[in-house]
Design a protein around this motif. Structure first.
Motif, mmCIF file in Angstrom:
data_model
loop_
_atom_site.group_PDB
_atom_site.id
_atom_site.type_symbol
_atom_site.label_atom_id
_atom_site.label_comp_id
_atom_site.label_asym_id
_atom_site.label_seq_id
_atom_site.Cartn_x
_atom_site.Cartn_y
_atom_site.Cartn_z
ATOM 1 N N VAL A 111 0.842 -1.199 0.000
ATOM 2 C CA VAL A 111 0.000 0.000 0.000
ATOM 3 C C VAL A 111 0.876 1.246 0.000
ATOM 4 N N THR A 112 0.647 2.104 -0.967
ATOM 5 C CA THR A 112 1.421 3.346 -1.077
ATOM 6 C C THR A 112 0.634 4.573 -0.647
ATOM 7 N N GLU A 113 -0.717 4.511 -0.773
ATOM 8 C CA GLU A 113 -1.569 5.639 -0.404
ATOM 9 C C GLU A 113 -2.887 5.102 0.134
ATOM 10 N N GLN A 114 -3.515 5.876 1.025
ATOM 11 C CA GLN A 114 -4.877 5.565 1.473
ATOM 12 C C GLN A 114 -5.657 6.867 1.537
ATOM 13 N N PHE A 115 -6.577 7.016 0.595
ATOM 14 C CA PHE A 115 -7.334 8.249 0.455
ATOM 15 C C PHE A 115 -8.741 8.081 1.003
ATOM 16 N N GLY A 116 -9.302 9.190 1.462
ATOM 17 C CA GLY A 116 -10.683 9.203 1.911
ATOM 18 C C GLY A 116 -11.625 9.787 0.891
ATOM 19 N N ASN A 117 -11.051 10.234 -0.248
ATOM 20 C CA ASN A 117 -11.876 10.822 -1.294
ATOM 21 C C ASN A 117 -11.063 10.880 -2.575
ATOM 22 N N LEU A 118 -11.745 11.213 -3.672
ATOM 23 C CA LEU A 118 -11.068 11.293 -4.961
ATOM 24 C C LEU A 118 -10.125 12.486 -5.044
ATOM 25 N N ASP A 119 -10.253 13.430 -4.105
ATOM 26 C CA ASP A 119 -9.388 14.603 -4.140
ATOM 27 C C ASP A 119 -8.013 14.341 -3.550
ATOM 28 N N GLY A 120 -7.785 13.103 -3.085
ATOM 29 C CA GLY A 120 -6.467 12.752 -2.563
ATOM 30 C C GLY A 120 -6.264 13.062 -1.099
ATOM 31 N N SER A 121 -7.335 13.409 -0.373
ATOM 32 C CA SER A 121 -7.206 13.651 1.057
ATOM 33 C C SER A 121 -6.964 12.339 1.790
ATOM 34 N N ASP A 122 -6.153 12.382 2.849
ATOM 35 C CA ASP A 122 -5.809 11.180 3.593
ATOM 36 C C ASP A 122 -7.038 10.633 4.315
ATOM 37 N N PHE A 123 -7.169 9.307 4.353
ATOM 38 C CA PHE A 123 -8.315 8.677 5.002
ATOM 39 C C PHE A 123 -8.287 8.940 6.500
ATOM 40 N N GLN A 124 -9.453 9.319 7.056
ATOM 41 C CA GLN A 124 -9.593 9.591 8.479
ATOM 42 C C GLN A 124 -10.770 8.804 9.047
ATOM 43 N N LEU A 125 -10.738 8.570 10.350
ATOM 44 C CA LEU A 125 -11.835 7.894 11.025
ATOM 45 C C LEU A 125 -13.157 8.595 10.712
ATOM 46 N N GLY A 126 -14.153 7.804 10.278
ATOM 47 C CA GLY A 126 -15.466 8.351 9.957
ATOM 48 C C GLY A 126 -15.665 8.702 8.511
ATOM 49 N N ASP A 127 -14.595 8.715 7.707
ATOM 50 C CA ASP A 127 -14.763 8.952 6.276
ATOM 51 C C ASP A 127 -15.653 7.864 5.678
ATOM 52 N N GLU A 128 -16.469 8.250 4.718
ATOM 53 C CA GLU A 128 -17.436 7.312 4.144
ATOM 54 C C GLU A 128 -16.826 6.391 3.099
ATOM 55 N N ARG A 129 -15.571 6.638 2.728
ATOM 56 C CA ARG A 129 -14.984 5.870 1.625
ATOM 57 C C ARG A 129 -13.487 5.714 1.845
ATOM 58 N N LEU A 130 -12.964 4.551 1.464
ATOM 59 C CA LEU A 130 -11.527 4.310 1.484
ATOM 60 C C LEU A 130 -11.077 3.919 0.084
ATOM 61 N N LEU A 131 -10.035 4.587 -0.388
ATOM 62 C CA LEU A 131 -9.403 4.244 -1.661
ATOM 63 C C LEU A 131 -7.958 3.866 -1.354
ATOM 64 N N LEU A 132 -7.664 2.570 -1.465
ATOM 65 C CA LEU A 132 -6.313 2.074 -1.217
ATOM 66 C C LEU A 132 -5.566 1.945 -2.532
ATOM 67 N N ILE A 133 -4.364 2.476 -2.591
ATOM 68 C CA ILE A 133 -3.515 2.358 -3.769
ATOM 69 C C ILE A 133 -2.337 1.453 -3.384
ATOM 70 N N ALA A 134 -2.142 0.379 -4.110
ATOM 71 C CA ALA A 134 -1.076 -0.567 -3.800
ATOM 72 C C ALA A 134 -0.254 -0.849 -5.049
ATOM 73 N N ARG A 135 1.014 -1.157 -4.835
ATOM 74 C CA ARG A 135 1.947 -1.435 -5.927
ATOM 75 C C ARG A 135 2.495 -2.838 -5.765
ATOM 76 N N LYS A 136 2.478 -3.625 -6.832
ATOM 77 C CA LYS A 136 3.036 -4.963 -6.769
ATOM 78 C C LYS A 136 4.546 -4.878 -6.644
ATOM 79 N N SER A 137 5.076 -5.651 -5.701
ATOM 80 C CA SER A 137 6.519 -5.613 -5.453
ATOM 81 C C SER A 137 7.292 -6.076 -6.680
ATOM 82 N N GLU A 138 8.482 -5.526 -6.845
ATOM 83 C CA GLU A 138 9.318 -5.836 -8.018
ATOM 84 C C GLU A 138 9.857 -7.260 -7.933
#
Length: 246
Positions: A219-246
């Motif tokens: 996992v490289t990023e965890q967003f709480g919205n499409l605007d790229g804000s960091d996920f926080q407790l109570g956010d209605e949505r989680l967007l996890l971005i992950a990169r496959k290891s080399e």
């Protein structure tokens, strides 16, 4: 037979489609285009693609998209759209856990809140299959509203909404032992009534980090919205971005 095997048909499908706006689809496709870091012509995997609202937008941008969904109704619609617009889309009908799937994708995503369908053992298999489909360095995007930090602070046992001319009623039960929300759903329109039952398994963000890492997805990023804000407790949505290891 999984609960979602015959879930997505009839009023369920109509209500889901009516609830998605063109603006929302465009914003989500732009988000995917940014975070997947793909070049035109590269291959991308759409997990639980539905009728292909994201797959179509990305194919229009020049990517080669493979979509998988258990709903034959949705896949047929996506195939017709791809043929009509001459888009590079391969649409496969079947359960993602068992459908034969090629490797060599440069990116993958699971949008639309289907990511929470699996208990722990099946989630591990699910993520392993996604990781196995990706080339080293390829990105995977997971989108879910059924995350512990989102659902449990304000758990609702009953809710309803109006979607166009369809009334949608929901009664929820939470099983703490299984970390599972069972939803009893009723769809009403002009005297027509349809009932469904769904099950969504609830994970903490930390649990998902560990599951991803075990399957070679970092996992490289965890967003709480499409605007790229960091996920926080109570956010209605989680967007996890992950990169496959080399």
């Amino acid at each position: 037979m999984p609960w979602y095997d015959n879930f997505f048909s009839g009023l369920v499908q109509e209500a889901w489609k009516a609830a998605q706006t063109d603006e929302q689809t465009e914003l989500e496709a732009d988000f995917l285009n940014d975070v997947l870091a793909l070049q035109p012509g590269q291959r991308v995997l759409d997990v639980f693609c539905g009728y292909g609202r994201h797959a179509i937008e990305l194919a229009r941008l020049g990517y080669s998209v493979t979509g998988v969904d258990i709903s034959t109704e949705s896949i047929l619609q996506l195939q017709k759209t791809a043929q009509r617009e001459k888009l590079s889309i391969e649409a496969l009908a079947g359960d993602f856990l068992t459908v034969p799937l090629a490797s060599g994708f440069q990116g993958a995503y699971c949008m639309g809140n289907s990511f929470s369908f699996f208990p722990h053992d099946q989630m591990a298999v699910f993520l392993e299959k996604i990781a196995g489909s990706l080339t080293p360095g390829g990105y995977f995007v997971a989108d879910t509203a059924m995350i512990a930090e989102s659902v449990l602070p304000d758990f609702q046992e009953r809710s309803w909404m109006q979607i166009g001319d369809i009334t949608f009623l929901m009664e929820n039960e939470y099983d703490a032992r299984a970390s599972c929300v069972t939803a009893h759903l009723t769809y009403l329109r002009n005297g027509q009534t349809e009932h469904r039952t769904s099950r969504h398994y609830i994970y903490t963000v930390a649990e998902l980090h560990r599951l991803f890492q075990k399957t070679g997805l970092i996992v490289t990023e965890q967003f709480g919205n499409l605007d790229g804000s960091d996920f926080q407790l109570g956010d209605e949505r989680l967007l996890l971005i992950a990169r496959k290891s080399e």
